[in-house]
Write a protein that holds these residues in place. Structure first.
Motif, mmCIF file in Angstrom:
data_model
loop_
_atom_site.group_PDB
_atom_site.id
_atom_site.type_symbol
_atom_site.label_atom_id
_atom_site.label_comp_id
_atom_site.label_asym_id
_atom_site.label_seq_id
_atom_site.Cartn_x
_atom_site.Cartn_y
_atom_site.Cartn_z
ATOM 1 N N UNK A 1 0.852 -1.182 0.000
ATOM 2 C CA UNK A 1 0.000 0.000 0.000
ATOM 3 C C UNK A 1 0.887 1.230 0.000
ATOM 4 N N UNK A 2 0.308 2.368 -0.394
ATOM 5 C CA UNK A 2 1.089 3.590 -0.498
ATOM 6 C C UNK A 2 1.635 3.979 0.861
ATOM 7 N N UNK A 3 2.938 4.178 0.927
ATOM 8 C CA UNK A 3 3.571 4.566 2.177
ATOM 9 C C UNK A 3 3.948 3.403 3.057
ATOM 10 N N UNK A 4 3.579 2.201 2.647
ATOM 11 C CA UNK A 4 3.904 1.022 3.435
ATOM 12 C C UNK A 4 5.331 0.575 3.200
ATOM 13 N N UNK A 5 5.725 -0.455 3.906
ATOM 14 C CA UNK A 5 7.097 -0.932 3.776
ATOM 15 C C UNK A 5 7.346 -1.452 2.367
#
Lengths: 111, 116
Positions: free
Chosen positions: A94-98
């Motif tokens: 997901x956006x901004x995830x690891x």
């Protein structure tokens, strides 16, 4: 754990030739990113492609994404000696995830 | 804009000693990551912060590694006691929600740790 594999592990070409690197991954993704790492340095972001995109261009870079095959390729056209580096693909759920990185492709461009 | 700052650049310690790394992310970036990169491998996430809260530390060896991000800005990563297998480059990265959607993450130059 590594998300997937990159192929080839090492690539040696002459200046002016095109370089193609492939990346495969295992799980569903939100986006896939490519990074470059010069020896002894940090990673530099090259390009991001979202899961609903199939192809993206940035200067001499062309990235493709095939979610049905869980694979991506990075094409560097008209390579230069300065392109010599390690290239990593990384996937995000997901956006901004690891980001989960592959093992990398070591590219050597000979003048 | 200034990049992600990390220090020290290099560190050599003996096994069982302790060591700390520091990271200053790009101003305004709420998300901060610590990655470990063993020679010849891709980076592996150790811990992710959102502001000063931990989002993911599932791969952090908590018996010897600890990290904190006070006031949601700078972060420190500590290893105590160090083992030979901790020899690696420790990379800090940061991003914002806006940047992560198109421009990925910004990495620092890393700290190269050698445990002897």
């Amino acid at each position: 754990s590594q998300q997937g594999e990159e192929d080839p592990q090492a690539l040696s070409i002459q200046e002016g030739e095109n370089a193609t690197m492939n990346c495969s991954y295992k799980t569903s993704i939100n986006n896939l990113q490519w990074y470059r790492q010069n020896s002894g340095r940090g990673l530099v972001h090259l390009i991001l492609i979202r899961s609903n995109e199939r192809e993206k261009h940035s200067g001499r870079l062309r990235v493709t994404l095939d979610t049905s095959k869980k694979s991506s390729s990075l094409l560097i056209t008209a390579s230069r000696a300065a392109d010599t580096a390690s290239y990593f693909c990384a996937t995000g759920n997901f956006q901004g995830g690891k980001l989960i990185f592959g093992q990398g492709t070591e590219l050597s461009v000979k003048p | 804009e200034a990049g992600v700052a990390q220090s020290p650049r290099y560190k050599i310690i003996e096994k069982r000693q302790s060591v700390a790394f520091w990271c200053n992310p790009i101003s305004g970036h709420a998300t901060l990551y610590w990655y470990q990169q063993i020679l010849g491998q891709g980076p592996k996430l150790l811990i992710q912060f959102q502001n000063n809260g931990v989002v993911d530390d599932s791969q952090l060896p908590k018996d010897r590694f600890s990290a904190e991000r006070l006031k949601g800005v700078d972060s420190t990563l500590k290893i105590q006691p160090a083992k030979l297998e901790d020899s690696a480059v420790y990379l800090c990265a940061s991003t914002s929600l806006r940047q992560s959607g198109e421009y990925g993450y910004t990495f620092g130059s890393g700290t190269r740790l050698t445990v002897v």
